[in-house]
Motif scaffolding. Structure first.
Motif, PDB file in Angstrom:
ATOM      1  N   ALA A 156       0.761  -1.230   0.251  1.00 15.38           N
ATOM      2  CA  ALA A 156       0.278  -0.178   0.354  1.00 15.38           C
ATOM      3  C   ALA A 156       0.534   1.282   0.110  1.00 15.38           C
ATOM      4  O   ALA A 156       0.264   1.818  -0.691  1.00 15.38           O
ATOM      5  CB  ALA A 156      -0.866  -0.262   1.431  1.00 15.38           C
ATOM      6  N   ASN A 157       1.748   1.159   0.882  1.00 13.86           N
ATOM      7  CA  ASN A 157       2.609   2.204   0.705  1.00 13.86           C
ATOM      8  C   ASN A 157       3.557   2.651  -0.661  1.00 13.86           C
ATOM      9  O   ASN A 157       4.081   3.559  -1.023  1.00 13.86           O
ATOM     10  CB  ASN A 157       4.207   2.363   1.672  1.00 13.86           C
ATOM     11  CG  ASN A 157       3.548   2.345   2.884  1.00 13.86           C
ATOM     12  OD1 ASN A 157       2.256   3.717   3.336  1.00 13.86           O
ATOM     13  ND2 ASN A 157       3.982   2.187   3.907  1.00 13.86           N
ATOM     14  N   GLN A 158       4.001   1.989  -0.909  1.00  9.25           N
ATOM     15  CA  GLN A 158       4.917   1.012  -2.581  1.00  9.25           C
ATOM     16  C   GLN A 158       3.365   2.691  -3.266  1.00  9.25           C
ATOM     17  O   GLN A 158       3.683   2.679  -4.225  1.00  9.25           O
ATOM     18  CB  GLN A 158       4.914   0.032  -3.150  1.00  9.25           C
ATOM     19  CG  GLN A 158       6.090  -0.551  -2.460  1.00  9.25           C
ATOM     20  CD  GLN A 158       6.861  -1.336  -3.325  1.00  9.25           C
ATOM     21  OE1 GLN A 158       5.885  -1.973  -3.255  1.00  9.25           O
ATOM     22  NE2 GLN A 158       7.621  -2.756  -2.551  1.00  9.25           N
ATOM     23  N   VAL A 159       2.149   1.464  -3.304  1.00  9.49           N
ATOM     24  CA  VAL A 159       1.407   2.654  -4.639  1.00  9.49           C
ATOM     25  C   VAL A 159       0.605   3.818  -3.770  1.00  9.49           C
ATOM     26  O   VAL A 159       0.965   4.391  -4.868  1.00  9.49           O
ATOM     27  CB  VAL A 159      -0.348   1.730  -4.029  1.00  9.49           C
ATOM     28  CG1 VAL A 159      -1.047   2.386  -4.773  1.00  9.49           C
ATOM     29  CG2 VAL A 159      -0.400   0.207  -4.706  1.00  9.49           C
ATOM     30  N   GLU A 188      -9.421  -3.878   1.500  1.00 12.18           N
ATOM     31  CA  GLU A 188      -9.720  -4.936   0.810  1.00 12.18           C
ATOM     32  C   GLU A 188      -9.152  -5.930   1.117  1.00 12.18           C
ATOM     33  O   GLU A 188      -9.039  -6.796   1.379  1.00 12.18           O
ATOM     34  CB  GLU A 188      -9.262  -4.074  -1.272  1.00 12.18           C
ATOM     35  CG  GLU A 188      -9.598  -4.991  -1.966  1.00 12.18           C
ATOM     36  CD  GLU A 188      -9.095  -4.622  -3.454  1.00 12.18           C
ATOM     37  OE1 GLU A 188      -8.924  -5.587  -4.005  1.00 12.18           O
ATOM     38  OE2 GLU A 188      -9.355  -3.719  -3.728  1.00 12.18           O
ATOM     39  N   PHE A 189      -7.781  -5.781   1.159  1.00 13.44           N
ATOM     40  CA  PHE A 189      -6.898  -6.099   2.553  1.00 13.44           C
ATOM     41  C   PHE A 189      -7.718  -6.664   3.403  1.00 13.44           C
ATOM     42  O   PHE A 189      -8.220  -8.337   3.270  1.00 13.44           O
ATOM     43  CB  PHE A 189      -5.645  -5.496   2.847  1.00 13.44           C
ATOM     44  CG  PHE A 189      -4.212  -5.193   1.399  1.00 13.44           C
ATOM     45  CD1 PHE A 189      -4.761  -5.945  -0.137  1.00 13.44           C
ATOM     46  CD2 PHE A 189      -3.806  -4.178   1.489  1.00 13.44           C
ATOM     47  CE1 PHE A 189      -4.218  -5.753  -0.983  1.00 13.44           C
ATOM     48  CE2 PHE A 189      -2.511  -4.133   0.769  1.00 13.44           C
ATOM     49  CZ  PHE A 189      -2.942  -4.009  -0.199  1.00 13.44           C
ATOM     50  N   GLU A 190      -8.055  -6.361   4.451  1.00 15.58           N
ATOM     51  CA  GLU A 190      -9.105  -6.940   4.944  1.00 15.58           C
ATOM     52  C   GLU A 190      -9.824  -8.100   4.804  1.00 15.58           C
ATOM     53  O   GLU A 190     -10.212  -9.209   5.702  1.00 15.58           O
ATOM     54  CB  GLU A 190      -8.890  -5.777   6.049  1.00 15.58           C
ATOM     55  CG  GLU A 190      -8.278  -4.426   6.852  1.00 15.58           C
ATOM     56  CD  GLU A 190      -8.581  -4.033   8.466  1.00 15.58           C
ATOM     57  OE1 GLU A 190     -10.263  -4.245   8.029  1.00 15.58           O
ATOM     58  OE2 GLU A 190      -7.934  -3.178   8.394  1.00 15.58           O
ATOM     59  N   TYR A 191     -10.668  -6.983   4.501  1.00 11.86           N
ATOM     60  CA  TYR A 191     -12.309  -8.326   3.794  1.00 11.86           C
ATOM     61  C   TYR A 191     -11.145 -10.207   2.747  1.00 11.86           C
ATOM     62  O   TYR A 191     -10.991 -10.719   3.167  1.00 11.86           O
ATOM     63  CB  TYR A 191     -12.447  -7.234   2.614  1.00 11.86           C
ATOM     64  CG  TYR A 191     -13.314  -8.825   1.936  1.00 11.86           C
ATOM     65  CD1 TYR A 191     -14.926  -8.590   2.483  1.00 11.86           C
ATOM     66  CD2 TYR A 191     -13.653  -9.430   0.897  1.00 11.86           C
ATOM     67  CE1 TYR A 191     -15.980  -9.547   2.011  1.00 11.86           C
ATOM     68  CE2 TYR A 191     -14.465  -9.788   0.326  1.00 11.86           C
ATOM     69  CZ  TYR A 191     -15.920  -9.832   0.988  1.00 11.86           C
ATOM     70  OH  TYR A 191     -16.507 -10.744   0.210  1.00 11.86           O
ATOM     71  N   ILE A 227      -3.001 -12.518  -1.969  1.00 12.82           N
ATOM     72  CA  ILE A 227      -3.506 -11.285  -2.084  1.00 12.82           C
ATOM     73  C   ILE A 227      -2.476 -10.409  -3.469  1.00 12.82           C
ATOM     74  O   ILE A 227      -3.213  -9.959  -4.088  1.00 12.82           O
ATOM     75  CB  ILE A 227      -4.117 -10.374  -1.440  1.00 12.82           C
ATOM     76  CG1 ILE A 227      -4.528 -11.324  -0.052  1.00 12.82           C
ATOM     77  CG2 ILE A 227      -4.159  -9.067  -1.358  1.00 12.82           C
ATOM     78  CD1 ILE A 227      -4.975 -10.497   1.019  1.00 12.82           C
ATOM     79  N   LEU A 228      -1.340 -10.450  -2.944  1.00 10.63           N
ATOM     80  CA  LEU A 228      -0.342  -9.948  -3.447  1.00 10.63           C
ATOM     81  C   LEU A 228      -0.427 -10.234  -4.714  1.00 10.63           C
ATOM     82  O   LEU A 228      -0.171  -9.225  -5.784  1.00 10.63           O
ATOM     83  CB  LEU A 228       1.034  -9.758  -2.956  1.00 10.63           C
ATOM     84  CG  LEU A 228       2.127  -8.987  -1.621  1.00 10.63           C
ATOM     85  CD1 LEU A 228       2.825  -9.061  -0.806  1.00 10.63           C
ATOM     86  CD2 LEU A 228       0.768  -7.611  -1.554  1.00 10.63           C
ATOM     87  N   ALA A 265       1.891  -5.435  -9.773  1.00  8.27           N
ATOM     88  CA  ALA A 265       2.611  -4.364  -9.115  1.00  8.27           C
ATOM     89  C   ALA A 265       2.461  -3.036  -8.407  1.00  8.27           C
ATOM     90  O   ALA A 265       0.781  -2.725  -9.549  1.00  8.27           O
ATOM     91  CB  ALA A 265       4.269  -4.115 -10.559  1.00  8.27           C
ATOM     92  N   ALA A 266       3.110  -2.702  -7.698  1.00  6.89           N
ATOM     93  CA  ALA A 266       2.365  -1.510  -7.458  1.00  6.89           C
ATOM     94  C   ALA A 266       2.540  -0.263  -7.975  1.00  6.89           C
ATOM     95  O   ALA A 266       1.126   0.702  -7.940  1.00  6.89           O
ATOM     96  CB  ALA A 266       3.234  -1.801  -6.422  1.00  6.89           C
ATOM     97  N   SER A 267       2.957  -0.146  -8.740  1.00  2.49           N
ATOM     98  CA  SER A 267       3.521   0.193  -9.708  1.00  2.49           C
ATOM     99  C   SER A 267       2.258   0.713 -10.972  1.00  2.49           C
ATOM    100  O   SER A 267       1.600   2.209 -11.259  1.00  2.49           O
ATOM    101  CB  SER A 267       4.730   0.629 -10.707  1.00  2.49           C
ATOM    102  OG  SER A 267       4.969  -0.569 -11.134  1.00  2.49           O
TER     103      SER A 267
END
Length: 172
Positions: A8-11, A32-35, A46-47, A52-54
């Motif tokens: 999330a920080n990279q995004v 969304e991650f928690e869900y 999930i990842l 990719a975050a970018s």
């Protein structure tokens, strides 16, 4: 910090939107991650699904780039900032001019020689040409920030009124 928070920080780092929008996007990702975690997915799944975050940030950037409401808010923010900066600049220039005028007046002296029956000589001495003298001869120096302030303030007012009208009609 787990891998989802790092993602999330990279995004967030790759996003080209304002602070509030970044915060809203990151909160949405975390939700969304928690869900997904509550439905039994692992962090790696999930990842992998997210990519990719970018690329995720690029998708968000392109969607906000074409959003008319976001663009209107962005233009309003820029106009508001320009308005405030130009007003401050005007006050600074006027303050400098007034300060230099007081300085010039305090450094001016008048002396006279001679008597009642003889000729009188009057001598006026003052400080050299100052910035204030330049401002008096170039009033545009003060006028330009004032004109920018008036135009940007007018833009802010008109865009605010338009937004209220649009929101009023959307509610009906």
């Amino acid at each position: 910090m787990n891998s989802l928070e790092k993602y999330a920080n990279q995004v967030k780092r790759h996003l080209r939107v304002d602070r509030k929008t970044k915060k809203r996007i990151v909160e949405g990702l975390m939700g969304e991650f928690e869900y997904a975690l509550s439905n039994g997915e692992t962090e790696n799944e999930i990842l992998t699904r997210m990519g990719a975050a970018s690329q995720m940030a690029a998708d968000y950037n392109s969607s906000y780039k074409n959003d008319p409401e976001y663009q209107a808010n962005r233009k309003y923010g820029i106009a508001r900032t320009v308005s405030i900066v130009s007003l401050i600049l005007t006050f600074i220039i006027v303050g400098i001019a007034i300060g230099l005028q007081v300085y010039t007046i305090s450094n001016t002296s008048v002396s006279s020689t001679g008597g009642v029956s003889g000729p009188a000589n009057v001598e006026i001495t003052s400080a050299p040409i100052t910035f204030f003298d330049l401002i008096q001869n170039a009033r545009w120096f003060i006028a330009i920030p004032l004109v920018v302030f008036v135009l940007s303030a007018a833009y802010c007012i008109v865009s605010r009124i338009r937004r209220k009208k649009v929101n009023k009609y959307e509610k009906n």
